[in-house]
Motif scaffolding. Structure first.
Motif, PDB file in Angstrom:
ATOM      1  N   ALA A  64       0.850  -1.191   0.000  1.00 24.71           N
ATOM      2  CA  ALA A  64       0.000   0.000   0.000  1.00 24.71           C
ATOM      3  C   ALA A  64       0.884   1.239   0.000  1.00 24.71           C
ATOM      4  O   ALA A  64       1.843   1.315   0.764  1.00 24.71           O
ATOM      5  N   ALA A  65       0.557   2.193  -0.854  1.00 20.93           N
ATOM      6  CA  ALA A  65       1.319   3.437  -0.929  1.00 20.93           C
ATOM      7  C   ALA A  65       0.358   4.616  -0.838  1.00 20.93           C
ATOM      8  O   ALA A  65      -0.648   4.656  -1.552  1.00 20.93           O
ATOM      9  N   ASN A  66       0.660   5.564   0.052  1.00 18.83           N
ATOM     10  CA  ASN A  66      -0.136   6.778   0.157  1.00 18.83           C
ATOM     11  C   ASN A  66       0.249   7.671  -1.009  1.00 18.83           C
ATOM     12  O   ASN A  66       1.419   8.001  -1.192  1.00 18.83           O
ATOM     13  N   LEU A  67      -0.741   8.055  -1.789  1.00 12.87           N
ATOM     14  CA  LEU A  67      -0.481   8.848  -2.991  1.00 12.87           C
ATOM     15  C   LEU A  67      -0.367  10.336  -2.699  1.00 12.87           C
ATOM     16  O   LEU A  67      -0.077  11.113  -3.594  1.00 12.87           O
ATOM     17  N   ALA A  68      -0.610  10.736  -1.460  1.00 12.04           N
ATOM     18  CA  ALA A  68      -0.486  12.126  -1.015  1.00 12.04           C
ATOM     19  C   ALA A  68      -1.203  13.066  -1.964  1.00 12.04           C
ATOM     20  O   ALA A  68      -2.420  13.126  -1.966  1.00 12.04           O
ATOM     21  N   HIS A  69      -0.479  13.779  -2.813  1.00 10.94           N
ATOM     22  CA  HIS A  69      -1.076  14.792  -3.689  1.00 10.94           C
ATOM     23  C   HIS A  69      -1.061  14.347  -5.142  1.00 10.94           C
ATOM     24  O   HIS A  69      -0.797  15.144  -6.037  1.00 10.94           O
ATOM     25  N   ALA A  70      -1.347  13.075  -5.388  1.00 10.83           N
ATOM     26  CA  ALA A  70      -1.329  12.556  -6.759  1.00 10.83           C
ATOM     27  C   ALA A  70      -2.421  13.216  -7.600  1.00 10.83           C
ATOM     28  O   ALA A  70      -3.391  13.744  -7.081  1.00 10.83           O
ATOM     29  N   ALA A  71      -2.232  13.173  -8.903  1.00  4.88           N
ATOM     30  CA  ALA A  71      -3.182  13.775  -9.834  1.00  4.88           C
ATOM     31  C   ALA A  71      -4.576  13.189  -9.633  1.00  4.88           C
ATOM     32  O   ALA A  71      -4.732  12.017  -9.331  1.00  4.88           O
ATOM     33  N   ALA A  72      -5.580  14.030  -9.804  1.00  6.59           N
ATOM     34  CA  ALA A  72      -6.961  13.621  -9.557  1.00  6.59           C
ATOM     35  C   ALA A  72      -7.596  12.993 -10.795  1.00  6.59           C
ATOM     36  O   ALA A  72      -8.443  13.583 -11.440  1.00  6.59           O
ATOM     37  N   ASP A  73      -7.166  11.796 -11.141  1.00  2.16           N
ATOM     38  CA  ASP A  73      -7.809  11.046 -12.211  1.00  2.16           C
ATOM     39  C   ASP A  73      -7.805   9.574 -11.826  1.00  2.16           C
ATOM     40  O   ASP A  73      -6.972   9.115 -11.071  1.00  2.16           O
ATOM     41  N   GLY A  74      -8.778   8.846 -12.280  1.00  6.26           N
ATOM     42  CA  GLY A  74      -8.859   7.437 -11.943  1.00  6.26           C
ATOM     43  C   GLY A  74      -9.425   7.210 -10.555  1.00  6.26           C
ATOM     44  O   GLY A  74     -10.198   8.005 -10.037  1.00  6.26           O
ATOM     45  N   THR A  75      -9.034   6.093  -9.956  1.00  6.50           N
ATOM     46  CA  THR A  75      -9.534   5.748  -8.630  1.00  6.50           C
ATOM     47  C   THR A  75      -8.381   5.538  -7.660  1.00  6.50           C
ATOM     48  O   THR A  75      -7.241   5.375  -8.063  1.00  6.50           O
ATOM     49  N   CYS A  76      -8.717   5.539  -6.401  1.00  6.11           N
ATOM     50  CA  CYS A  76      -7.742   5.274  -5.353  1.00  6.11           C
ATOM     51  C   CYS A  76      -8.437   4.431  -4.291  1.00  6.11           C
ATOM     52  O   CYS A  76      -9.616   4.104  -4.420  1.00  6.11           O
ATOM     53  N   ARG A  77      -7.729   4.093  -3.266  1.00  6.30           N
ATOM     54  CA  ARG A  77      -8.288   3.344  -2.142  1.00  6.30           C
ATOM     55  C   ARG A  77      -8.239   4.238  -0.914  1.00  6.30           C
ATOM     56  O   ARG A  77      -7.500   5.225  -0.890  1.00  6.30           O
TER      57      ARG A  77
END
Length: 155
Positions: A109-122
């Protein structure tokens, strides 16, 4: 292909004949390492059974929240800690930065922090556990309220 074997200086020598020409082909393979001292049956069985029944690390470890009883999955982070992740994905734009998680192919598991807002996350289960504090993000609050209503905590 005909095979024969012989012992030479602690190594096994395999001799075979090449099927087309009949020429001998030799290969040297190291002899298996023999353990020093007696072999304990308990050790052999423990080693043989160690992997049986273990969940696939890539899939995470299924769990149930002790507080609310909801299903979730434990995943190890890159620094060796464990995080309880909600099943299923959530669109990035509905999750605040810093609460977006991604599960890599190896189950990490990796925290995406401020990743781009596209797709999905958990998201972590703790972000929406109905026995925890209500989250501020509207979508997470909806998930929290759904769980709280199921537990009869909302009137």
């Amino acid at each position: 292909m005909r095979h024969a074997s012989a012992e030479a200086a602690g190594d096994r020598v395999a001799v075979a004949t090449h099927p087309g020409s009949g020429d001998p082909v030799m290969a040297t393979m190291p002899s298996p390492v023999q353990p020093e001292g007696p072999v304990l049956l308990g050790q052999v069985l423990a080693e043989a059974l160690a992997g049986i029944g273990r969940p696939d690390a890539r899939a995470g470890r299924p769990a149930t929240c002790r507080a609310c009883g909801d299903p979730a999955v434990w995943h190890r982070t890159a620094d060796g800690r464990w995080v309880l992740i909600q099943p299923g994905g959530v669109p990035y734009h509905l999750v605040p930065a810093g609460q977006r998680w991604h599960i890599a192919g190896d189950g990490t598991a990796a925290n995406l922090a401020h990743a781009a807002a596209d797709g999905t996350c958990r998201i972590t289960h703790f972000a929406v556990c109905p026995l925890g504090a209500p989250p501020k993000a509207p979508h997470l609050l909806r998930l929290w309220r759904h769980g709280a209503a199921r537990l009869g905590r909302l009137t």
